[in-house]
Design a protein around this motif. Sequence first.
Motif, short mmCIF file in Angstrom:
data_model
loop_
_atom_site.label_atom_id
_atom_site.label_comp_id
_atom_site.label_asym_id
_atom_site.label_seq_id
_atom_site.Cartn_x
_atom_site.Cartn_y
_atom_site.Cartn_z
N TYR A 188 65.01 60.16 42.14
CA TYR A 188 66.42 60.56 42.19
C TYR A 188 67.25 60.01 41.02
CZ TYR A 188 71.31 59.97 43.16
OH TYR A 188 72.67 59.92 43.00
N ASN A 189 67.20 58.68 40.83
CA ASN A 189 68.10 58.09 39.82
C ASN A 189 67.83 58.62 38.41
OD1 ASN A 189 70.13 56.24 40.82
ND2 ASN A 189 68.40 55.16 41.75
N HIS A 210 76.57 55.60 46.67
CA HIS A 210 75.82 55.70 45.41
C HIS A 210 76.30 54.71 44.36
CE1 HIS A 210 73.17 59.04 46.22
NE2 HIS A 210 74.16 59.67 46.81
N ASN A 213 73.81 52.72 42.48
CA ASN A 213 72.91 53.47 41.59
C ASN A 213 73.52 53.67 40.22
OD1 ASN A 213 70.87 53.95 43.50
ND2 ASN A 213 72.02 55.66 44.37
N THR A 214 74.84 53.64 40.17
CA THR A 214 75.53 54.06 38.95
C THR A 214 75.19 53.21 37.71
OG1 THR A 214 77.21 55.01 40.36
CG2 THR A 214 77.80 54.73 38.05
N ARG A 216 72.51 51.65 37.01
CA ARG A 216 71.15 52.04 36.60
C ARG A 216 71.19 53.37 35.86
NH1 ARG A 216 67.18 49.51 39.25
NH2 ARG A 216 67.60 48.33 41.15
N GLN A 217 71.98 54.28 36.40
CA GLN A 217 72.05 55.61 35.78
C GLN A 217 72.72 55.51 34.41
OE1 GLN A 217 73.84 58.31 38.66
NE2 GLN A 217 72.29 57.82 40.20
#
Length: 478
Positions: A188-189, A210, A213-214, A216-217
């Motif tokens: 996903y990421n 989320h 996750n940001t 990392r993204q």
Amino acid sequence: MSVMPEIPVITRFAPSPTGYLHIGGARTALYSWLHARANDGQFILRIEDTDLERSTPEAVQAILDGMNWLGLTWDEGPIFQTHRFDRYKEVIAKLVGQGKAYPCFCSKQRIDDLRETQMQNKEKPRYDGLCRELSASDIDLSKPHVIRFKNPKDGVVTFKDVVKGEVTIANKELDDLIIARTDGSPTYNFTVVIDDMDMKISQVVRGDDHLNNTPRQINIFNALGATAPEFAHVPMILGDDGKKLSKRHGAVGIMQFRDDGYLPQAVLNYLIRLGWSHGDQEIFSMKEMLELFDINNINKAPSAFNTDKLKWLNQQYIKATPISELLPHLQWHLDQQDIDLNNGPDVADLIPEFSERSQTLDELAKALTTYYKDFEEFDAKAAKKHLRPVAKEALQRVKSKLNALDAWQAEAIQGCVNDTAEELEIGMGKVGMPLRVAVTGGGMSPAIDLTLSWIGKERCMTRIDMALEFIANRESQA
Ligand code: GLU
């Protein structure tokens, strides 16, 4: 003087199909959609279906149905991530080639042991980077492996979230994320970054689940030399008990709201207010939503779902929506309840009366039933109270007067009721209530003259006979 070119607004809604369009997802879809529409932008629908076990065609259809029902039209899509695997593979290969990602051969056992030890030492479980520096001679790609992204070891990731403000995470908090699984499928990421980059997304509006996750993204965007979009992480919707809204609290799937009798416009209005406000205004036309909504004003605090408020709004919309627009939505409920509008009066005459009393279309359809469909039994409570032997004479008399009418009109009908009451020297209610129960089956209806005029002469006669029979049975049992 040169002017910075404005970045075109492109937003997206990127649900993972898991069974239905969740109300929380619908809200982020609405916010993204409004932001695009209000800024002459584009709105993309992207289906994040890489979890092959959960992503069924039915689950995808549920999302499309929900979006269509809400009227959240998309300019591009639905774009399926499963159709883009070649692209993801290409980027993964590129990152590996540039030394920005690497194959990791650690067994599941090793990862589990590592986690165990870290937990015992009260450390955050994370990959320790063992395979990060493998030399070429140690790499045998025929062996099972995943691909990990080389997250920077030092420094921080900082971004200005549109809702949360500045967010900073130290890179040492983040480990080397798996971007491709052993079977080669991307995670996903990673896919979300490639898509947001390729689709030139300018603003990402999504749930704050989320937020972790940001960073990392953003590191992946940086590694690809791409600019990350702006992020707006919207607080979760809570149930009335302050916990995250889930099925336990009642309806959460958008189509369930359709089934429960809500108008899409009322749901949209409810959703825009659930996390955003403009003074204390509660009702927003679509035009106002487009004019006034601003992602910079999304509330920081989570909001709780309140069914009573949604019902109240729905009633306002039922009352205010022109009949021609209301009818297609009502029709769905009429069909469910097997009500054929050809079998009775012009529904346009009835709706203004009944929309006042109905909070949902389901209730409205139920209230209309008796005008289009015969019933088999009287409402027990109303019958017990009003279809008593004492009402027999009033019913018989009023029936014969009604039967003699040439023109079946409200005024003449009212005359029959008045005359009967007068002749028997009883109050009007003593005629009107038994008559109401007789012809509608229950104790509630608009004015008696209107009620009878809508039901029609023939039906009224049959139903009064049925009431007289009911009274006779009651008498014989007494
Ligand atoms: N597919 C993700 C989800 O359904 C959303 C990802 C995103 O909006 O970035 O939660």
